[in-house]
Design an enzyme around this catalytic site. Structure first.
Site, short mmCIF file in Angstrom:
data_model
loop_
_atom_site.label_atom_id
_atom_site.label_comp_id
_atom_site.label_asym_id
_atom_site.label_seq_id
_atom_site.Cartn_x
_atom_site.Cartn_y
_atom_site.Cartn_z
N CYS A 29 -20.45 26.33 41.57
CA CYS A 29 -20.86 25.90 42.90
C CYS A 29 -19.84 26.42 43.89
CB CYS A 29 -21.00 24.38 42.96
SG CYS A 29 -19.44 23.51 42.84
N ALA A 30 -19.64 25.74 45.01
CA ALA A 30 -18.77 26.25 46.06
C ALA A 30 -17.31 26.35 45.63
CB ALA A 30 -18.88 25.37 47.30
#
Length: 510
Positions: A29-30
């Site tokens: 993810c981020a």
């Protein structure tokens, strides 16, 4: 298990997880690498956290495991995928694919200690919000920095943005305005993907309400325009085949695509059931479009706009009539909302406020929490430097850089704050002190406001008004936890003893 000197970070991470054969699935993810393992007993947490590029590890329920990297996560993710040992091993997925289970697991485990939260549908709702926004955080951050740049030029009277703009600066405006204008289409795409609906279908439905043809309806002879004498705004009511339709400017809207995709998922699955699979490609999109575009234009769009305006108006009322409570409540709530992903509704309201009111009043107090978070990380960095703790120094440097320059709190939260029991007791006084500063100094100005959706970092300070109030508030919020941690530490006596023993061991083996 110790990282060999000639071993890359990617190799060391896979080695620390038990080798390529233990990796069943990998995504990111981020800020985090997410793994599904064959055997959850094999990962060596201490060795993984000793890798300079790793900010921390989060074991999850079942056989899932998270490795926190920070801003360089995509680079490390690609390096792992490129390893020869991984070519025929784990299944991998880019950024947002198949993350819903691991996202749910970590937040649910924080809520109740079990594999799911106490109320599953609430978990699913907040995951829906989170995964609809998370993939576009990068472009939102990029746009906010462009806004910050122009705000700096305006604040120092280098360029006057209050008068008529030159063609060049109008073009610069388009660089950030594109993100917020087409935000509903981006959200519709991500939300559709989350609910396993053709994402281009969701984007097309939302895009239909933003075409020049739809906007042209406001100028038609049969359209009735009504001016609000109080707000100074004009509303339009068109007549489509004899039926009244409230016309709205859907650019920048966030609740409309979220509501629309929820209904689209129901329609989409119903159509998949009634049509044979070999004609899905033709008839499912066709009927989805002719059902959902009118439904959104006539019903869902106006409802979502009204709801967003009412929520924003309610919080604006509180900010006006109980500013002291509001300025303190927001920074004290965020430290508990963000780790659970419950802050997304407030983020959506910020965007809605900018769209409807022309400004937002939530981000100022929210910035207080962010800088209290970064101040706590800075305190950890100070102690790790003093104790010559290379592992925590690496973790805190990366987390602090991501925070101060990107406004991203996840590396600090997952890499440090949620791992050590005393961090929150040092950070919350900073949230309280910064909130009190905004409440007192900002009272004469109706609080701290901004006309932009900005990640609260050092680079975006100029977008807040009054800037001096915001600057003092975040400075207080930053330094209170910094000094509390520097003086009182962030660890229990047992955690500190274990850390000092590890440092001593590392020095002997060096």
């Amino acid at each position: 298990m110790v990282k060999k000197s000639n071993m890359s970070a990617a190799e060391a991470i896979i080695d620390g997880l038990g080798g390529p054969s233990n990796i069943k699935f990998m995504t990111c993810c981020a800020t985090r690498l997410r793994f599904e393992l064959n055997d959850s007993s094999k990962p060596d947490k201490a060795s993984l956290e000793a890798i300079p590029e790793v900010m921390g590890c989060v074991p999850q329920s079942g056989d899932r495991y998270q490795v926190i990297i920070g801003g360089a996560v995509m680079s490390v993710f690609n390096q792992i995928k490129a390893l020869p040992s991984m070519q025929d091993g784990a299944e991998t997925s880019e950024a947002t694919e198949n993350t819903e289970v691991s996202n749910s697991d970590i937040k649910a485990s924080l809520r109740s200690g079990g594999p799911r939260g106490r109320i599953a549908w609430i978990d699913s709702f907040f995951e829906y919000l989170s995964d609809s926004f998370r993939p576009i955080l990068g472009v939102l951050l990029g746009a906010s920095l462009i806004i910050a740049m122009t705000s700096v030029l305006d604040a120092f009277h280098i360029v006057d943005f209050r008068g008529a703009k030159s063609p060049g600066w109008v073009f610069v405006d388009s660089m950030w305005h594109t993100v917020f204008y087409f935000l509903p289409i981006m959200i519709a795409y991500n939300a559709s993907k989350k609910l396993k609906v053709d994402p281009w279908l969701g984007a097309a439905i939302m895009g239909a309400l933003m075409t020049p043809d739809f906007q042209k309806l406001t100028t038609m002879a049969s359209t009735v325009a009504t001016k609000d004498p109080v707000l100074g705004t004009t509303s339009y009511m068109a007549h489509i085949f004899g039926l009244p339709m409230q016309l709205n400017d859907y650019s920048g809207q966030v609740f409309v695509p979220l509501l629309m995709v929820g209904f689209l998922a129901i329609v989409y699955r119903f159509l998949q059931k009634i049509f044979p699979q070999n004609v899905h490609m033709v008839f499912v999109p066709f009927f989805s479009l002719i059902i959902m575009i009118p439904l959104t234009a006539f019903v869902l769009g106006p409802i979502a706009v009204w709801a967003g305006m009412d929520l924003g108006t309610g919080l604006a009322w509180m900010n006006t009539h109980a500013p002291f409570v509001f300025a303190i409540m927001i920074p004290l709530l965020y430290p508990f909302l963000v780790p659970l992903g419950l802050h997304w509704p407030l983020n959506a309201l910020m965007l809605m406020n900018i769209q409807t009111l022309g400004y937002d009043f939530i981000q100022g107090p929210m910035g207080v929490w962010n800088f209290a978070c970064f101040g706590a990380t800075a305190g950890v960095l100070f102690l790790s430097w003093r104790e010559k703790d290379s592992m925590m120094r690496q973790t805190s440097v990366g987390a602090l850089a991501a925070g101060l320059f990107g406004g991203i709190s996840e590396p600090s939260l997952y890499g440090i704050h949620l791992r050590f029991k005393k961090v929150y007791s040092r950070m919350l006084p900073g949230c309280l002190a910064g909130g009190i500063v905004i409440a007192i100094l900002g009272a004469a100005y109706g609080g701290v406001k901004t006309k932009a959706f900005a990640f609260t970092s050092l680079l975006t300070i100029p977008v807040f008004n009054p800037m001096w109030v915001y600057g003092i508030a975040i400075a207080v919020a930053f330094f209170v936890p910094f000094f509390l941690i520097a003086i009182m530490d962030y660890r229990t006596p047992e955690e500190k003893a274990a850390a000092l023993a590890r440092i001593k061991s590392e020095k002997k083996s060096a």
